[in-house]
Motif scaffolding. Structure first.
Motif, mmCIF file in Angstrom:
data_model
loop_
_atom_site.group_PDB
_atom_site.id
_atom_site.type_symbol
_atom_site.label_atom_id
_atom_site.label_comp_id
_atom_site.label_asym_id
_atom_site.label_seq_id
_atom_site.Cartn_x
_atom_site.Cartn_y
_atom_site.Cartn_z
ATOM 1 N N GLN A 1 0.804 -1.216 0.000
ATOM 2 C CA GLN A 1 0.000 0.000 0.000
ATOM 3 C C GLN A 1 0.845 1.279 0.000
ATOM 4 O OE1 GLN A 1 -3.228 -0.293 -0.441
ATOM 5 N NE2 GLN A 1 -2.935 -2.518 -0.429
ATOM 6 N N CYS A 2 2.067 1.230 -0.447
ATOM 7 C CA CYS A 2 2.934 2.410 -0.444
ATOM 8 C C CYS A 2 2.547 3.360 -1.572
ATOM 9 C CB CYS A 2 4.401 2.005 -0.581
ATOM 10 S SG CYS A 2 5.517 3.420 -0.620
ATOM 11 N N ALA A 3 2.172 4.586 -1.205
ATOM 12 C CA ALA A 3 1.750 5.568 -2.204
ATOM 13 C C ALA A 3 2.913 6.071 -3.051
ATOM 14 C CB ALA A 3 1.084 6.756 -1.508
ATOM 15 N N SER A 4 4.145 5.840 -2.608
ATOM 16 C CA SER A 4 5.316 6.294 -3.352
ATOM 17 C C SER A 4 5.870 5.217 -4.279
ATOM 18 C CB SER A 4 6.417 6.731 -2.367
ATOM 19 O OG SER A 4 5.992 7.831 -1.596
ATOM 20 N N ARG A 5 5.154 4.106 -4.392
ATOM 21 C CA ARG A 5 5.642 3.022 -5.240
ATOM 22 C C ARG A 5 5.764 3.484 -6.688
ATOM 23 N NH1 ARG A 5 6.375 -2.231 -5.323
ATOM 24 N NH2 ARG A 5 5.643 -2.602 -3.191
ATOM 25 N N ALA A 6 6.930 3.243 -7.293
ATOM 26 C CA ALA A 6 7.175 3.664 -8.671
ATOM 27 C C ALA A 6 6.791 2.590 -9.679
ATOM 28 C CB ALA A 6 8.651 4.030 -8.848
ATOM 29 N N VAL A 7 7.042 1.340 -9.338
ATOM 30 C CA VAL A 7 6.733 0.223 -10.235
ATOM 31 C C VAL A 7 6.165 -0.915 -9.402
ATOM 32 C CG1 VAL A 7 8.488 0.802 -11.962
ATOM 33 C CG2 VAL A 7 9.077 -0.690 -10.031
ATOM 34 N N PRO A 8 5.367 -1.801 -10.008
ATOM 35 C CA PRO A 8 4.849 -2.963 -9.268
ATOM 36 C C PRO A 8 5.985 -3.885 -8.855
ATOM 37 C CG PRO A 8 3.631 -2.617 -11.307
ATOM 38 C CD PRO A 8 4.842 -1.748 -11.387
ATOM 39 N N PRO A 9 5.794 -4.651 -7.796
ATOM 40 C CA PRO A 9 6.829 -5.595 -7.384
ATOM 41 C C PRO A 9 6.919 -6.756 -8.364
ATOM 42 C CG PRO A 9 4.854 -5.929 -6.091
ATOM 43 C CD PRO A 9 4.610 -4.716 -6.930
ATOM 44 N N LEU A 10 8.104 -7.373 -8.403
ATOM 45 C CA LEU A 10 8.274 -8.518 -9.293
ATOM 46 C C LEU A 10 7.453 -9.713 -8.816
ATOM 47 C CD1 LEU A 10 12.113 -8.319 -9.960
ATOM 48 C CD2 LEU A 10 10.271 -7.707 -11.511
ATOM 49 N N LYS A 11 7.328 -9.863 -7.511
ATOM 50 C CA LYS A 11 6.543 -10.954 -6.955
ATOM 51 C C LYS A 11 5.176 -10.428 -6.541
ATOM 52 C CE LYS A 11 9.444 -14.489 -6.990
ATOM 53 N NZ LYS A 11 9.130 -15.731 -7.715
ATOM 54 N N GLY A 12 4.156 -11.149 -6.839
ATOM 55 C CA GLY A 12 2.805 -10.720 -6.493
ATOM 56 C C GLY A 12 1.963 -10.513 -7.742
ATOM 57 N N ARG A 13 0.695 -10.776 -7.608
ATOM 58 C CA ARG A 13 -0.235 -10.666 -8.731
ATOM 59 C C ARG A 13 -0.983 -9.338 -8.651
ATOM 60 N NH1 ARG A 13 -5.438 -14.654 -9.466
ATOM 61 N NH2 ARG A 13 -6.406 -13.581 -11.249
ATOM 62 N N LEU A 14 -1.037 -8.596 -9.748
ATOM 63 C CA LEU A 14 -1.729 -7.316 -9.783
ATOM 64 C C LEU A 14 -3.218 -7.516 -10.008
ATOM 65 C CD1 LEU A 14 0.648 -5.016 -11.868
ATOM 66 C CD2 LEU A 14 0.632 -5.505 -9.426
ATOM 67 N N VAL A 15 -4.008 -6.800 -9.239
ATOM 68 C CA VAL A 15 -5.464 -6.831 -9.385
ATOM 69 C C VAL A 15 -5.916 -5.406 -9.711
ATOM 70 C CG1 VAL A 15 -7.662 -7.333 -8.298
ATOM 71 C CG2 VAL A 15 -5.645 -8.734 -7.748
ATOM 72 N N VAL A 16 -6.459 -5.209 -10.897
ATOM 73 C CA VAL A 16 -6.889 -3.884 -11.347
ATOM 74 C C VAL A 16 -8.399 -3.759 -11.185
ATOM 75 C CG1 VAL A 16 -6.966 -2.271 -13.275
ATOM 76 C CG2 VAL A 16 -4.977 -3.782 -12.983
ATOM 77 N N GLU A 17 -8.836 -2.721 -10.490
ATOM 78 C CA GLU A 17 -10.261 -2.480 -10.275
ATOM 79 C C GLU A 17 -10.712 -1.346 -11.207
ATOM 80 O OE1 GLU A 17 -10.972 -1.716 -6.178
ATOM 81 O OE2 GLU A 17 -9.670 -3.334 -5.491
ATOM 82 N N HIS A 18 -11.541 -1.654 -12.194
ATOM 83 C CA HIS A 18 -11.923 -0.662 -13.197
ATOM 84 C C HIS A 18 -12.926 0.357 -12.669
ATOM 85 C CE1 HIS A 18 -9.809 -2.560 -16.559
ATOM 86 N NE2 HIS A 18 -10.167 -3.732 -16.020
ATOM 87 N N HIS A 19 -13.651 0.023 -11.614
ATOM 88 C CA HIS A 19 -14.693 0.919 -11.117
ATOM 89 C C HIS A 19 -14.266 1.704 -9.871
ATOM 90 C CE1 HIS A 19 -17.397 -0.844 -14.004
ATOM 91 N NE2 HIS A 19 -17.122 -2.054 -13.527
ATOM 92 N N THR A 20 -13.031 1.467 -9.435
ATOM 93 C CA THR A 20 -12.530 2.157 -8.245
ATOM 94 C C THR A 20 -11.112 2.642 -8.510
ATOM 95 O OG1 THR A 20 -13.823 0.666 -6.841
ATOM 96 C CG2 THR A 20 -12.086 1.957 -5.775
ATOM 97 N N ARG A 21 -10.852 3.895 -8.118
ATOM 98 C CA ARG A 21 -9.496 4.446 -8.280
ATOM 99 C C ARG A 21 -8.944 4.848 -6.918
ATOM 100 N NH1 ARG A 21 -4.787 5.969 -8.606
ATOM 101 N NH2 ARG A 21 -3.835 6.879 -10.475
ATOM 102 N N ARG A 22 -7.844 4.213 -6.539
ATOM 103 C CA ARG A 22 -7.190 4.541 -5.290
ATOM 104 C C ARG A 22 -5.861 5.232 -5.599
ATOM 105 N NH1 ARG A 22 -10.190 1.689 -1.622
ATOM 106 N NH2 ARG A 22 -11.265 -0.152 -2.438
ATOM 107 N N THR A 23 -5.093 5.535 -4.553
ATOM 108 C CA THR A 23 -3.805 6.182 -4.767
ATOM 109 C C THR A 23 -2.928 5.352 -5.682
ATOM 110 O OG1 THR A 23 -3.937 7.144 -2.552
ATOM 111 C CG2 THR A 23 -1.788 7.159 -3.628
#
Length: 475
Positions: A442-464
């Motif tokens: 949940q780091c708002a300063s993250r520049a790129v996604p981590p190499l490990k872990g699956r990304l989940v994109v929510e099309h109806h919600t926008r967070r930081t």
């Protein structure tokens, strides 16, 4: 500070073999059973406090050396390597990583080298459209990378050079008065080399003429840089045979890497001569690592002082374990070493929440930060901006940030921690090593996604952060 269970099987086995003892003989001297010793040597059981004390008593082993963070650098490098998506689906535990690095360090180094070659090849193919031959030529480590890793994995300490430099410093009186005249007088008396100060070209720092025995230094050099360049000339003349032996024993793949290493080793000797080990470490303890006072006492620059603090790794006489890095304005780490559990990423930029980046906003000041990494370890972090380059209105200068720090358990050794609330958990900023391997989802300063872990994109919600991160193995 809790150290957890201690698995040092390979060290125990090496010690036994160095003493030419069978397992039965060695176990008898330690007062344990042969089966227990066998389990220790194969890292199936940790060593007990009793065994540690027996090792210290019977074989004069420094307990701090056994339980220190010597393997942390290799564990960190291997962990970063295995975080690559190339190894997707394999997430080794910390204990598994430690078993690999302790039992098979050669294999760990080989895997790291292979991964580095893979990255080089991938980056080359992605960035240029060239012949296949030239792309494949990029898979080997560059000479600078080879040399960087050499110093990294020897703990940034070269014993033969350090001892020789300290001996010479004692003989000529370094640390007792202004080093400039002492070094210049020794250079002329011992080697017949005279020093000439001249304007020279804009980018010339030093030039040595072996035939004329003349060392020319740029007139506009700061005093600390001038001292270092004279010490460097002494290193070339006094410690050449030691430097050649160390470089030859490093096993570099190319002659170019060997020559670069020789430069680094000469620089090492020069730093150790100006800041002799015992005298410098005693002064650091006396002034509680006040960087300005250390620089003034030894006629050195802040960078020279910080760098030297990172080399105080003499077995049995180690200084406070610190991390040290030099970072340019683009975020590139141009120098790095850590004797702490904080290990710098081999690829990618450093964490943007680390106060090292704030040094450029506060020139002339030493900034302080209490920080906590994802593994729960807390640090005192210092940063400052330094400049180097030519004098004069039109001469370009390079600006760097220096970062120095220690684990909070050693913070009392630093004057900079006196008015900080070290016991307040809320005073610590959450930082990572590098975004690509950071576990903070949940780091708002993250520049790129981590190499490990699956990304989940929510099309109806926008967070930081425009995605959430699901750990490997979930969902």
């Amino acid at each position: 500070m809790a150290t957890g269970k201690l698995y040092i099987g390979r060290r125990v086995r090496d010690l036994r073999q160095a003493n030419r003892a069978t397992q039965a003989q060695f176990a008898e001297r330690l007062g344990i059973s042969v089966s227990y010793l066998n389990q220790i040597e194969n890292n199936q059981r940790p060593v007990s406090a009793g065994v540690l004390l027996a090792l210290a008593e019977k074989f004069r082993i420094d307990l701090a050396e056994l339980s220190g963070g010597e393997g942390d650098r290799l564990v960190s490098a291997l962990s970063e390597t295995l975080s690559d998506s190339l190894f997707d689906g394999y997430a080794p535990s910390l204990q598994e990583l430690k078993l690999i690095t302790q039992n098979a360090p050669g294999f760990a180094h080989a895997l790291i080298t292979a991964h580095r070659a893979y990255r080089h090849n991938s980056e080359q193919l992605a960035s240029i459209n060239d012949t296949l031959g030239r792309s494949l030529a990029a898979v080997e480590a560059t000479p600078y990378e080879e040399v960087r890793d050499f110093f990294h994995f020897v703990d940034n300490y070269i014993g033969d050079l350090d001892l020789a430099a300290e001996k010479l410093a004692g003989e000529i009186g370094i640390g007792e008065a202004d080093p400039g005249p002492i070094l210049a007088a020794y250079l002329e008396r011992q080697y017949g080399v005279r020093i000439l100060r001249a304007a020279g070209s804009d980018d010339l720092v030093r030039a040595y003429d072996p035939a004329a025995r003349l060392l020319t230094l740029n007139s506009y050099l700061p005093a600390a840089t001038r001292h270092f360049q004279i010490a460097l000339q002494i290193a070339q003349l006094h410690a050449g045979s030691i430097v050649d032996a160390v470089a030859a024993g490093a096993g570099f793949r190319t002659a170019e890497a060997g020559e670069i290493c020789r430069i680094g080793l000469h620089n090492y000797f020069a730093g150790a001569l100006l800041l002799p080990y015992g005298r410098f470490m005693a002064a650091a303890r006396e002034v509680r690592h006040d960087l300005d006072l250390l620089a003034a006492r030894f006629g050195a620059s802040l960078e020279q002082v910080c760098h030297r603090l990172s080399t105080l790794q003499r077995p049995g006489q180690k200084g406070v374990p610190i991390f040290f890095a030099r970072i340019d304005r683009a975020g590139n780490i141009t120098k790095r070493h850590s004797a702490t559990r904080l290990q710098f990423a081999r690829f990618g930029a450093a964490c943007p929440l680390w106060n090292a980046h704030q040094a450029f906003e506060n020139p002339g000041r030493i900034s302080r930060q209490l920080a906590e990494t994802p593994d729960g370890v807390r640090y005192l972090c210092l940063s400052m901006q330094v400049s180097r380059g030519g004098r004069g209105f039109r001469q370009p200068q390079q600006h760097y940030a220096l970062a120095l720090g220690c684990e909070v358990s050693h913070a009392e050794s630093f004057v900079y921690a006196d008015d900080l609330d070290l016991s307040n958990a809320g005073a610590y900023d959450p930082i990572g090593i590098s975004c690509r391997i950071c576990e903070r989802a949940q780091c708002a300063s993250r520049a790129v996604p981590p190499l490990k872990g699956r990304l989940v994109v929510e099309h109806h919600t926008r967070r930081t952060i425009p995605y959430s991160i699901r750990p490997v193995g979930e969902g």
